[in-house]
Enzyme design. Structure first.
Site, PDB file in Angstrom:
ATOM      1  N   LYS A   1      39.673  45.841  39.519  1.00  0.00           N
ATOM      2  CA  LYS A   1      38.301  46.363  39.607  1.00  0.00           C
ATOM      3  C   LYS A   1      38.274  47.877  39.736  1.00  0.00           C
ATOM      4  O   LYS A   1      37.386  48.534  39.182  1.00  0.00           O
ATOM      5  CB  LYS A   1      37.580  45.721  40.795  1.00  0.00           C
ATOM      6  CG  LYS A   1      37.387  44.221  40.654  1.00  0.00           C
ATOM      7  CD  LYS A   1      36.702  43.635  41.870  1.00  0.00           C
ATOM      8  CE  LYS A   1      37.537  43.737  43.119  1.00  0.00           C
ATOM      9  NZ  LYS A   1      38.800  42.973  43.058  1.00  0.00           N
TER      10      LYS A   1
ATOM     11  N   GLN B   1      37.315  42.556  46.621  1.00  0.00           N
ATOM     12  CA  GLN B   1      37.797  41.174  46.634  1.00  0.00           C
ATOM     13  C   GLN B   1      37.370  40.423  45.369  1.00  0.00           C
ATOM     14  O   GLN B   1      37.195  41.034  44.334  1.00  0.00           O
ATOM     15  CB  GLN B   1      37.338  40.446  47.897  1.00  0.00           C
ATOM     16  CG  GLN B   1      38.039  40.894  49.157  1.00  0.00           C
ATOM     17  CD  GLN B   1      37.205  41.862  49.962  1.00  0.00           C
ATOM     18  OE1 GLN B   1      36.000  41.900  49.898  1.00  0.00           O
ATOM     19  NE2 GLN B   1      37.866  42.666  50.776  1.00  0.00           N
TER      20      GLN B   1
ATOM     21  N   GLY C   1      42.180  46.966  48.435  1.00  0.00           N
ATOM     22  CA  GLY C   1      42.791  48.163  47.875  1.00  0.00           C
ATOM     23  C   GLY C   1      42.563  48.276  46.385  1.00  0.00           C
ATOM     24  O   GLY C   1      42.662  47.286  45.651  1.00  0.00           O
ATOM     25  N   HIS C   2      42.226  49.480  45.926  1.00  0.00           N
ATOM     26  CA  HIS C   2      42.033  49.739  44.501  1.00  0.00           C
ATOM     27  C   HIS C   2      43.018  50.810  44.042  1.00  0.00           C
ATOM     28  O   HIS C   2      43.166  51.838  44.705  1.00  0.00           O
ATOM     29  CB  HIS C   2      40.598  50.202  44.228  1.00  0.00           C
ATOM     30  CG  HIS C   2      39.581  49.111  44.429  1.00  0.00           C
ATOM     31  ND1 HIS C   2      38.225  49.334  44.372  1.00  0.00           N
ATOM     32  CD2 HIS C   2      39.734  47.788  44.668  1.00  0.00           C
ATOM     33  CE1 HIS C   2      37.587  48.193  44.589  1.00  0.00           C
ATOM     34  NE2 HIS C   2      38.476  47.261  44.770  1.00  0.00           N
TER      35      HIS C   2
ATOM     36  N   ASP D   1      42.204  41.529  43.445  1.00  0.00           N
ATOM     37  CA  ASP D   1      43.343  42.189  42.787  1.00  0.00           C
ATOM     38  C   ASP D   1      43.262  42.120  41.265  1.00  0.00           C
ATOM     39  O   ASP D   1      44.278  42.203  40.576  1.00  0.00           O
ATOM     40  CB  ASP D   1      44.688  41.584  43.238  1.00  0.00           C
ATOM     41  CG  ASP D   1      44.857  41.561  44.745  1.00  0.00           C
ATOM     42  OD1 ASP D   1      44.599  42.598  45.375  1.00  0.00           O
ATOM     43  OD2 ASP D   1      45.222  40.505  45.291  1.00  0.00           O
ATOM     44  N   GLU D   2      42.057  41.983  40.718  1.00  0.00           N
ATOM     45  CA  GLU D   2      41.922  41.806  39.272  1.00  0.00           C
ATOM     46  C   GLU D   2      41.987  43.117  38.495  1.00  0.00           C
ATOM     47  O   GLU D   2      42.117  43.092  37.270  1.00  0.00           O
ATOM     48  CB  GLU D   2      40.582  41.120  38.927  1.00  0.00           C
ATOM     49  CG  GLU D   2      40.394  39.766  39.552  1.00  0.00           C
ATOM     50  CD  GLU D   2      39.601  39.835  40.848  1.00  0.00           C
ATOM     51  OE1 GLU D   2      39.152  38.786  41.320  1.00  0.00           O
ATOM     52  OE2 GLU D   2      39.439  40.963  41.380  1.00  0.00           O
TER      53      GLU D   2
ATOM     54  N   GLY E   1      47.446  48.474  29.936  1.00  0.00           N
ATOM     55  CA  GLY E   1      48.272  49.357  30.755  1.00  0.00           C
ATOM     56  C   GLY E   1      47.448  49.938  31.881  1.00  0.00           C
ATOM     57  O   GLY E   1      46.217  49.791  31.921  1.00  0.00           O
TER      58      GLY E   1
END
Length: 435
Positions: free
Chosen positions: A21, A230, A45-46, A18-19, A421
């Site tokens: 990517k 991940q 998820g992206h 969740d960084e 943002g």
């Protein structure tokens, strides 16, 4: 022999996923020829935002929005066919024809019984549950390791496919009903009919040997971008086991997940939030829950793209970031969601742990020891200025500059980009990091 005179880039999660990517991949995709996902499934998820539109993907590479780029789902991935078709149709409805998509014939298929097994296994574990997304990822990889998995290429030989599916369904029904007391059984003929009549015709044209495709393009000196799923701390071997994913999201797994040689990857960018988050159970040394954490969660929209679960919030952990840098061989850091920290008066950064009275600067391999670790912090002043419109490092408030500089110093890796943002235009390359 491999002829490579240019840089390929890998986008790697440096925390627990969740960084951001997908956002960084989308940014790099504007100058890439090929984008590759090499591990994981639709548990990752992206979210991508550009032109005032938000898109969410979990199967197809984020670079699909650049129609000039070839997007590859490589052999190390596991694919839920229903979700694949859902995303293809979703993209087509929004003007993206997906003709630039390629799917490995060696990638494994997630079947309905995998989802049932995932749910049942989590349910029976009760308080010992891992906290999976229940997408069938683990059971599918288990079949792969047990050498009973069914691959995308098997769909092209229907008779052989049916033999494998019938055998698997018979075993899974026994496990589900007799061990987990699952209320329904699965029918191989019904599953196959759904696939061959409704699903396969919509993606058959994308199936190919992606290893050959990728190697040929390396020889042609095409720009290849590897999109991670991940994060490093969820790696099956090097993560916080057993609270990990079922694959290897680290950079060295790119070779296995694509069939390319190790030296194919030359530029490895570690994506990390300006703070830490985690979804599900597991150790989290810098976690805190107060009004500041609630503010970060809401401002940063810290809810799982796939699971919708609220993410746990923690201060930036330089021990974990350095650990990720060492494992992946990071050549640069990309700090996302820096703007979320605007207005926080004091920012904490974890510089080491205390384990049984001893200060350590590494991640313990045993989860029981990691659980005992207490974070040791330094405190940096925050900033109040709105930074969502800055376009360079130089335009940041002095305290934001100092915060990034300290992260870079502690991790030992230069910060090459940061975001202020969700929009593509709010991603900024760092050319000269001077306070």
């Amino acid at each position: 022999m491999l002829n490579q005179k240019f840089q390929t880039t890998a986008v790697i999660g440096s925390q627990w996923g969740d960084e951001g990517k997908g956002k960084v991949t989308d940014y790099f995709a504007q100058d890439a020829d090929i984008i590759v996902r090499w591990s994981g499934g639709n548990n990752a998820g992206h979210t991508i935002v550009f032109d005032q539109k938000k898109f969410k993907l979990s199967v197809i590479p984020s670079g699909i929005f650049n129609q000039k780029v070839t997007c590859v789902i490589a052999n190390g991935c596991v694919i839920n066919l229903e979700k694949l078709i859902e995303e293809i149709n979703y993209l087509k409805e929004n003007g993206y024809n997906c003709n630039n998509l390629k799917i490995s014939d060696r990638a494994h298929i997630i079947f309905p019984y995998h989802l049932a097994l995932d749910e049942s296994e989590e349910k029976i574990k009760k308080e010992q549950a891992i906290g999976t997304t229940k997408k069938g990822i683990g059971p599918c990889y288990s079949d792969k390791i047990n050498r009973v998995g069914i691959r995308i290429g098997d769909l092209l030989e229907q008779e052989q496919f049916m033999k494998k599916l019938i055998a698997n369904v018979a075993v899974k029904n026994q496990i589900l009903t007799k061990i987990y007391h699952y209320e329904k059984t699965f029918n191989a003929e019904e599953i196959a009919e759904r696939i061959f009549k409704h699903l396969l015709p919509q993606f058959k044209q994308y199936i190919t040997d992606t290893r050959v495709l990728l190697y040929e393009n390396l020889q042609l000196e095409k720009k290849i971008l590897f999109e991670g799923a991940q994060g490093t701390l969820l790696d099956l071997d090097h993560g916080t086991y057993p609270f990990v994913t079922s694959s290897h999201p680290i950079a060295s797994s790119i070779a296995v997940g694509t069939g390319l040689p190790l030296k194919a990857v030359t530029n490895i960018v570690g994506i990390t939030k300006a703070y830490n988050t985690r979804v599900g159970a597991g150790v989290f040394p810098t976690e805190f829950e107060d009004e500041i954490a609630k503010k970060i969660r809401e401002v940063g929209n810290e809810y799982g793209t796939v699971s919708k679960r609220p993410r746990r919030i923690g201060w930036f952990d330089a021990v974990i970031a350095k650990y990720s840098a060492e494992i992946n061989g990071l050549t640069g850091l990309a700090i996302t969601l820096l703007d979320v920290l605007t207005g926080v008066k004091e920012l904490k950064v974890c510089t080491s742990y205390v384990l049984n009275g001893q200060e350590i600067n590494y991640v313990p391999s045993q989860i029981n020891n990691f659980n005992l670790c207490q974070a040791k912090y330094i405190t940096l002043p925050g900033w109040k200025e709105d930074i969502t419109k800055v376009t360079s490092f130089e335009q940041l408030p002095i305290n934001a500059k100092k915060y990034l500089a300290k992260i870079s110093e502690l991790v030992g890796v230069p910060i090459t980009m940061f975001s202020v943002g969700p929009n593509r235009k709010q991603t900024i390359i760092v050319k000269n990091m001077k306070e």
